[in-house]
Design an enzyme around this catalytic site. Structure first.
Site, mmCIF file in Angstrom:
data_model
loop_
_atom_site.group_PDB
_atom_site.id
_atom_site.type_symbol
_atom_site.label_atom_id
_atom_site.label_comp_id
_atom_site.label_asym_id
_atom_site.label_seq_id
_atom_site.Cartn_x
_atom_site.Cartn_y
_atom_site.Cartn_z
ATOM 1 N N CYS A 23 -14.365 -22.486 -8.305
ATOM 2 C CA CYS A 23 -14.997 -21.181 -8.491
ATOM 3 C C CYS A 23 -14.944 -20.374 -7.195
ATOM 4 O O CYS A 23 -15.429 -20.836 -6.161
ATOM 5 C CB CYS A 23 -16.441 -21.338 -8.936
ATOM 6 S SG CYS A 23 -17.296 -19.751 -9.128
ATOM 7 N N LYS A 40 -11.410 -29.699 -11.426
ATOM 8 C CA LYS A 40 -10.680 -28.427 -11.500
ATOM 9 C C LYS A 40 -10.769 -27.768 -10.126
ATOM 10 O O LYS A 40 -11.859 -27.613 -9.573
ATOM 11 C CB LYS A 40 -11.259 -27.509 -12.566
ATOM 12 C CG LYS A 40 -10.450 -26.221 -12.783
ATOM 13 C CD LYS A 40 -10.943 -25.477 -14.030
ATOM 14 C CE LYS A 40 -10.005 -24.324 -14.385
ATOM 15 N NZ LYS A 40 -10.200 -23.134 -13.540
ATOM 16 N N HIS A 69 -5.753 -24.388 -10.835
ATOM 17 C CA HIS A 69 -5.568 -22.948 -11.011
ATOM 18 C C HIS A 69 -4.587 -22.477 -9.937
ATOM 19 O O HIS A 69 -4.773 -22.782 -8.757
ATOM 20 C CB HIS A 69 -6.904 -22.213 -10.860
ATOM 21 C CG HIS A 69 -6.796 -20.736 -11.068
ATOM 22 N ND1 HIS A 69 -7.133 -20.131 -12.265
ATOM 23 C CD2 HIS A 69 -6.366 -19.739 -10.258
ATOM 24 C CE1 HIS A 69 -6.914 -18.835 -12.163
ATOM 25 N NE2 HIS A 69 -6.462 -18.568 -10.959
ATOM 26 N N ASP A 87 -3.109 -17.067 -15.537
ATOM 27 C CA ASP A 87 -2.228 -16.027 -16.076
ATOM 28 C C ASP A 87 -1.515 -16.415 -17.367
ATOM 29 O O ASP A 87 -0.423 -15.914 -17.645
ATOM 30 C CB ASP A 87 -1.181 -15.597 -15.033
ATOM 31 C CG ASP A 87 -1.798 -14.863 -13.860
ATOM 32 O OD1 ASP A 87 -2.997 -14.547 -13.936
ATOM 33 O OD2 ASP A 87 -1.088 -14.613 -12.868
ATOM 34 N N GLY A 133 -7.881 -19.129 -19.756
ATOM 35 C CA GLY A 133 -9.169 -18.607 -19.349
ATOM 36 C C GLY A 133 -9.427 -17.206 -19.841
ATOM 37 O O GLY A 133 -9.762 -16.973 -21.001
#
EC number: 1.3.1.-
Length: 319
Positions: free
Chosen positions: A101, A140, A170, A205, A227
């Protein structure tokens, strides 16, 4: 692809955990339309330990949405271990640790992607959480803190050594936040590393099933996580959507609203759902939709929001 004993089959699509987005109503809709795995909103270890009601409510799971993961974040070993043990009692299929995050209120306190600046602590938290629970633990994270510190290829091996069962990456750094383009090159390198034997999930993306197919083909990932493109589009996962009409899609959004109001409460259920409604691309055909979007975002009653949706339905039929 497997996580623990859960077999997801070939090329599964996962719903990314997102704060104020992946509530129970939305998760159930995404599951209906083909999401192989869904996650709750991420929850703070400190808030879990303090039994904050709003946090505990995010951990409520419906058996019809399984397999489902609960994602936690924090900045010290003791609280993360205690939180993981509490979370395990909620019955998730997976506990996911958030080291990705990028928002300031999380990262600047050393949690989320802020942990990418303290790798020894990141690894210690991971090892201890894995040891503390019986449910599979996954992670993650991002490529690194910034482009001068692209550490994911080494970090992936270190995390695997800590005992995690899956790694989601990510394709951005923390410095990028959500700007620029996701770089899947390093995700592909991690997957191709012969020393990596756990599944690797790519994220960033992916706008539709076609994008996901390209990522599978090009980078060889075991799963693709979607996402922001899911906002207002739980049907994005593709299952049974070939004949889905605009009428059907509005029905889905109305059902999400009803589920959230029933399972959370009217005020917070509306807060969650109206974000999806305002973002859904199905309303783009409505002339001067801006004012309608504002009305959606201001609605505070279920019946009020349902009336706006029905008005949108009629306007789309006329357009």
């Amino acid at each position: 692809m497997k996580i623990g004993t859960i077999d997801f089959g070939e090329r599964p699509l996962f719903l990314a955990p997102m704060e104020d987005v992946t509530d129970i109503g939305f998760r159930k809709m995404c599951k209906r339309f083909g999401a192989a795995m869904v996650y709750t909103e991420f929850v703070s270890a400190d808030a879990i330990i303090r039994s904050i009601r709003s946090t505990l409510s995010k951990m409520v799971i419906d058996d019809r949405e399984r397999p489902v993961g609960i994602q936690i974040y924090g900045r010290d070993v003791a609280s993360m271990v205690e939180a993981a043990r509490i979370v395990e009692q909620a019955g998730p299929d997976v506990i996911d640790i958030n080291f990705g995050c990028p928002v300031k209120k999380v990262a600047n306190k050393g949690a989320g992607s802020g942990m990418l600046k303290n790798i020894p602590l990141l690894l210690e938290i991971t090892r201890e959480v894995v040891k503390a629970v019986k449910v599979p633990v996954t992670v993650k994270t991002r490529l690194g803190w910034d482009h001068d510190h692209l550490i994911i290829t080494d970090l992936a091996e270190q995390l695997q050594d800590c005992g995690i069962q899956t790694l989601t990456i990510h394709g951005r750094t923390r410095a990028q936040m959500y700007t620029g383009s996701a770089d899947w090159t390093l995700i592909g390198e991690v997957k191709k590393n012969p020393r990596i034997h756990i599944p690797v999930i790519g994220n960033g993306d992916v706008k539709d099933v076609g994008d996901a197919r390209e990522k599978f083909d090009r980078y060889g990932v075991d799963a693709v996580m979607i996402g922001r493109a899911t906002f207002g589009c739980p049907w994005i996962f593709g299952k049974g959507t070939e004949k889905l009409t605009l009428d059907d899609k509005i029905d889905v959004l109305e059902e999400m609203l009803r589920i959230n109001v029933e399972r959370i409460d009217e005020y917070r259920g509306i807060l969650h759902t109206r974000r999806h409604l305002a973002a859904s691309p199905i309303f783009k055909g409505i002339p001067d939709f801006k004012q309608t979007r504002i009305a959606m975002l201001r609605a505070t009653k279920k019946d009020e929001l349902l009336a706006i949706l029905e008005d949108c339905r009629e306007r789309l039929k006329r357009s």
